[in-house]
Design an enzyme around this catalytic site. Structure first.
Site, mmCIF file in Angstrom:
data_model
loop_
_atom_site.group_PDB
_atom_site.id
_atom_site.type_symbol
_atom_site.label_atom_id
_atom_site.label_comp_id
_atom_site.label_asym_id
_atom_site.label_seq_id
_atom_site.Cartn_x
_atom_site.Cartn_y
_atom_site.Cartn_z
ATOM 1 C CE LYS A 121 12.621 46.271 -23.250
ATOM 2 N NZ LYS A 121 13.061 47.268 -24.225
ATOM 3 C CE LYS A 204 10.036 39.191 -27.430
ATOM 4 N NZ LYS A 204 9.912 40.653 -27.412
ATOM 5 C CE LYS A 207 16.411 44.161 -29.665
ATOM 6 N NZ LYS A 207 16.159 44.936 -30.856
#
Ligand code: TYM
Length: 343
Positions: A121, A204, A207
């Site tokens: 992230k 994966k 969203k």
């Protein structure tokens, strides 16, 4: 010192989902569907919309309120019943943030830098990430341990955070010579612990993937779901007769896993039916199963969203019930650490 026996703690399940954008089939199969299934057993179930986690990356304040309600609606649409479980949003129970601070003094900086989710992230410019993004796992440990939760159902991607939660519990117990926190068990079970992208079997389903075709959103209508499955990347081979035959076929394996998870069958049961068939047959069958399972959830979500005041009422009630469990455990933690409480 020996590990505390989890039998000394009452069985309690805790899990959470971030309200940072639309939820996906990955969230449903890896988390929500299992949350619903765990209700009514021996363990008390506590489920949380983790809004304090979401703000570790920028969230539009107006949108965030809607997303918190949407996440709560998704829990209920997937079968989480506020009469059977405690359902609330994290920021309304301040014990989470207080416990997180206490854990910031227990956890080590090096533990945080090792977290792959932080590395992913924060990206290349990690110096510019929020301090909250780095400290995130201490807040997650606080979520779990403020309830002395003994088990946490999650998808595979949360495994490292749960290991860190266990490390924090063990270090706290050791440093203060107590058996105050359980060594929480991760529940990473079933065939859908890692639902993959429909466009790339090595990634994966998420969203945050820029391609909407890579995922099924809980808000997608039946046509969109069917179309995304039809366009999902696959290979040209027919389906094998057993799970072993899918070992080196990530895209095929993903679609079969999704089918099995949606229909509550084993992978071998699904393959027994489709052995020798190609994706021309399998994809429409999967689309049918996916639409049949997802359409009622999408519908229920929008019904709940039509009455935000009712969602707010559920969350307020859940927060009161969560607070009643969390506060005494937080107070005891402060006592153990030597913090003075005069009221
Ligand atoms: P989050 O919000 O990213 O995801 C919520 C849950 O969905 C699971 N999940 C998946 N499972 C299978 N396949 C996928 N493609 C997939 N994508 C997501 C996640 O594993 C998770 O179980 N840090 C957590 C939220 C959290 C939490 C907690 C969880 C905060 N505090 C305490 C448990 C206990 C997170 O970011 O999940």
């Amino acid at each position: 010192m020996s590990e505390p026996q989890n039998s000394t703690f009452r069985p309690r399940i805790f899990s959470g989902i971030q309200p940072s954008g639309g939820l996906t089939l990955g969230n449903y199969l890896g988390a929500l569907k299992r949350f619903a299934a765990l209700q009514g057993g021996e363990a008390e179930t506590i489920y949380c919309v983790v809004d304090l986690h979401a703000i570790t990356v920028w969230q539009d304040p107006e949108q965030l309120k809607t997303r918190i309600r949407e996440a709560a609606a998704a829990f209920m649409a997937a079968g989480v019943d506020p009469a059977k479980s405690v359902l609330f949003n994290q920021s309304q129970v301040s014990a989470h943030a207080e416990m997180a601070w206490l854990f910031n003094t227990v956890a080590r900086v090096g533990w945080m830098y090792r977290m792959t989710q932080f590395k992913d992230k924060a990206g290349k410019n990690s110096e510019n990430a929020s301090l909250g993004l780095l400290a995130y796992p201490a807040l997650m440990a606080a979520d779990i341990l403020t309830y002395q939760a003994t088990a946490v159902p999650v998808g595979e991607d949360q495994k490292q955070h749960l290991e860190l939660t266990r490390d924090i519990a063990a270090k706290f117990n050791h440093d203060y010579g107590v058996e105050h926190f359980p060594i929480t068990q991760p529940l990473i079970e079933g065939v859908a612990t890692r639902v993959m992208s429909l466009r790339d079997g090595s990634k994966k389903m998420s969203k945050s993937d820029p391609s909407d075709a890579s995922r099924i959103n809980l808000t997608d209508d039946a046509d969109t779901i069917a179309q995304k499955i039809r366009k999902a990347r696959t290979d040209a081979d027919p389906l094998p007769g057993s799970a072993e035959g899918l070992k080196d076929r990530p895209e095929a394996r993903n679609l079969v896993n999704i089918y099995a998870a949606l229909s509550d069958e084993s992978v071998d049961q699904v393959l027994a039916r489709y052995e020798g068939q190609g994706f021309g047959t399998f994809k429409p069958a999967l689309a049918e199963v996916a639409v049949a399972s997802m359409a009622p959830i999408t519908k229920a979500m929008s019904d709940y969203m039509a009455d935000p005041a009712e969602i707010d009422r559920v969350l307020a009630d859940g927060a009161d019930r969560a607070e009643a469990i969390a506060r005494p455990i937080l107070n005891r933690t402060k006592d153990i650490m030597g913090l003075l409480r005069t009221r």
